[in-house]
Design an enzyme around this catalytic site. Structure first.
Site, PDB file in Angstrom:
ATOM      1  N   LEU A  99       0.644  -1.278  -0.110  1.00 44.26           N
ATOM      2  CA  LEU A  99       0.047   0.092   0.011  1.00 44.26           C
ATOM      3  C   LEU A  99       1.053   1.139  -0.069  1.00 44.26           C
ATOM      4  O   LEU A  99       0.273   2.310   0.171  1.00 44.26           O
ATOM      5  CB  LEU A  99      -0.902  -0.163   1.223  1.00 44.26           C
ATOM      6  CG  LEU A  99      -1.933  -1.173   1.133  1.00 44.26           C
ATOM      7  CD1 LEU A  99      -2.890  -0.966   2.348  1.00 44.26           C
ATOM      8  CD2 LEU A  99      -2.905  -0.911  -0.080  1.00 44.26           C
ATOM      9  N   GLY A 100       2.079   1.104  -0.111  1.00 44.53           N
ATOM     10  CA  GLY A 100       3.089   2.230  -0.171  1.00 44.53           C
ATOM     11  C   GLY A 100       3.366   3.018   0.836  1.00 44.53           C
ATOM     12  O   GLY A 100       3.508   4.300   0.998  1.00 44.53           O
ATOM     13  N   ALA A 104       4.491   6.976   1.447  1.00 43.60           N
ATOM     14  CA  ALA A 104       3.850   8.084   2.062  1.00 43.60           C
ATOM     15  C   ALA A 104       4.403   8.476   3.377  1.00 43.60           C
ATOM     16  O   ALA A 104       4.466   9.625   3.601  1.00 43.60           O
ATOM     17  CB  ALA A 104       2.472   7.147   2.416  1.00 43.60           C
ATOM     18  N   ASP A 145       4.997   4.149  -7.074  1.00 45.74           N
ATOM     19  CA  ASP A 145       4.493   4.326  -5.858  1.00 45.74           C
ATOM     20  C   ASP A 145       4.564   5.612  -5.430  1.00 45.74           C
ATOM     21  O   ASP A 145       3.729   6.474  -5.096  1.00 45.74           O
ATOM     22  CB  ASP A 145       5.411   3.266  -4.549  1.00 45.74           C
ATOM     23  CG  ASP A 145       4.709   1.818  -4.490  1.00 45.74           C
ATOM     24  OD1 ASP A 145       4.112   1.759  -5.509  1.00 45.74           O
ATOM     25  OD2 ASP A 145       4.912   1.423  -3.453  1.00 45.74           O
TER      26      ASP A 145
END
Ligand code: PMV
Length: 314
Positions: A99-100, A104, A145
């Protein structure tokens, strides 16, 4: 106090093949975020990451950590001495699960440093700094990403090509199902590389087929055709299985979502564990979520892809 944040992301179509120059489509998940908060600290610059069990004092010495590297890169870029701050980074995004979370956290940290030092930079520059840190996490990342996370827009991504934002003509609802098994993208990417080197004549057609279905997927998003997108996701999962990056847990969740009526389902990201995604109609949300949990998902998130407000974003 100054805060900044960045979203999670999911890859809708095209992971792994994107490393070999094929297109991929990724979207931000704005409801799941990493945040960074800065407070004055008269002793110097400290980064606190409770989720990672880290307290980094970035005074003089070279601290060997991805967050320290990102901090040095940002401060070098803006030619600024380490500010006197304690920056706390926290994330709602599960770690090492496609989910990166790494990109992030890096993006949120960079943004708070830039805000605290009053040094705005272009998104493109921020993207390239976060990409440098992605290389530490992932080895040879395609850059998808960091791009989708920094721009927080759906992207049609081709390695080393200018960023194309996608126009989405319809509302698409996704459920993200977490196998609860973490897996390192670096290892899955390395294994695909080994397969490719062993028998390029066998692997290249799989990568080409993924590229072809990503182009069709772009069309499905741009015309609001959820049934078409769902079928392409199923096909993409099958091709990812051939690249050996699925896992029994991912296959179980994908089958459970489809059996419960989802329009499509596939693993998302590096694979071998982490998350899968299911495309559903909004009225199926409860049924498919229950099916995913019964099949072993430890978390289920909902992500709604909104129709793009602007018909000509790029
Ligand atoms: O970071 P993840 O696990 O979401 O996956 C990245 C996508 C890959 O295509 C597998 C690797 C890459 O660098 O693009």
């Amino acid at each position: 106090m100054i805060s900044a944040s960045a979203p999670a992301k999911i890859i809708l179509l095209g992971e792994h093949a994107v490393v070999y120059g094929q297109p991929a489509i990724a979207v931000p998940v704005s409801s799941l975020r990493a945040t960074a908060t800065a407070l004055h600290n008269e002793h110097g610059l400290q980064i606190v990451a409770p989720d990672l069990n880290q307290i980094l004092d970035l005074g003089q010495s070279e601290v060997d950590h991805a967050l320290a590297l990102l901090t040095r890169l940002v401060l070098n870029k803006i030619n600024h001495a380490p500010p006197r701050l304690t920056i706390t980074v926290a994330s709602q995004i599960p770690l090492a699960s496609g989910l990166g979370s790494g990109a992030a956290v890096s993006t949120a940290l960079a943004r708070v440093l830039l805000a605290a030092t009053a040094q705005p930079i272009e998104l493109e520059t921020l993207n390239s700094l976060v990409y440098e840190v992605e290389k530490v996490h992932h080895g040879t990342p395609s850059g998808i990403d960091n791009t989708v996370i920094v721009y927080e827009q759906p992207v049609y991504f081709v390695r080393e090509q200018p960023i194309e934002r996608l126009r989405i003509a319809g509302d698409f609802t996704l459920l993200i199902g977490d196998t609860g098994k973490t897996a390192l993208t670096k290892i899955a990417v390395g294994d695909v590389r080994a397969l490719y080197n062993e028998d390029p004549a066998k692997i290249q057609p799989i990568l080409n087929s993924i590229g072809t279905l990503v182009k069709a997927g772009r069309n499905a998003l741009e015309t609001g055709d959820a049934a078409l997108l769902g079928g392409l996701m199923v096909e993409n999962h099958r091709l990812l299985q051939q690249l050996t990056v699925s896992s029994p847990e991912l296959d179980t969740l994908v089958s459970a979502a489809l059996a419960a009526g989802a329009l499509g389902a596939k693993l998302s990201g590096g694979g071998r564990g982490g998350n899968m995604i299911a495309l559903i109609t909004p009225d199926q949300a409860d049924t498919v979520e229950r099916a995913l949990r019964a099949a072993g998902a430890i978390r289920v998130f909902r992500a709604d892809l909104q129709r793009s407000p602007d018909a000509h974003l790029h």
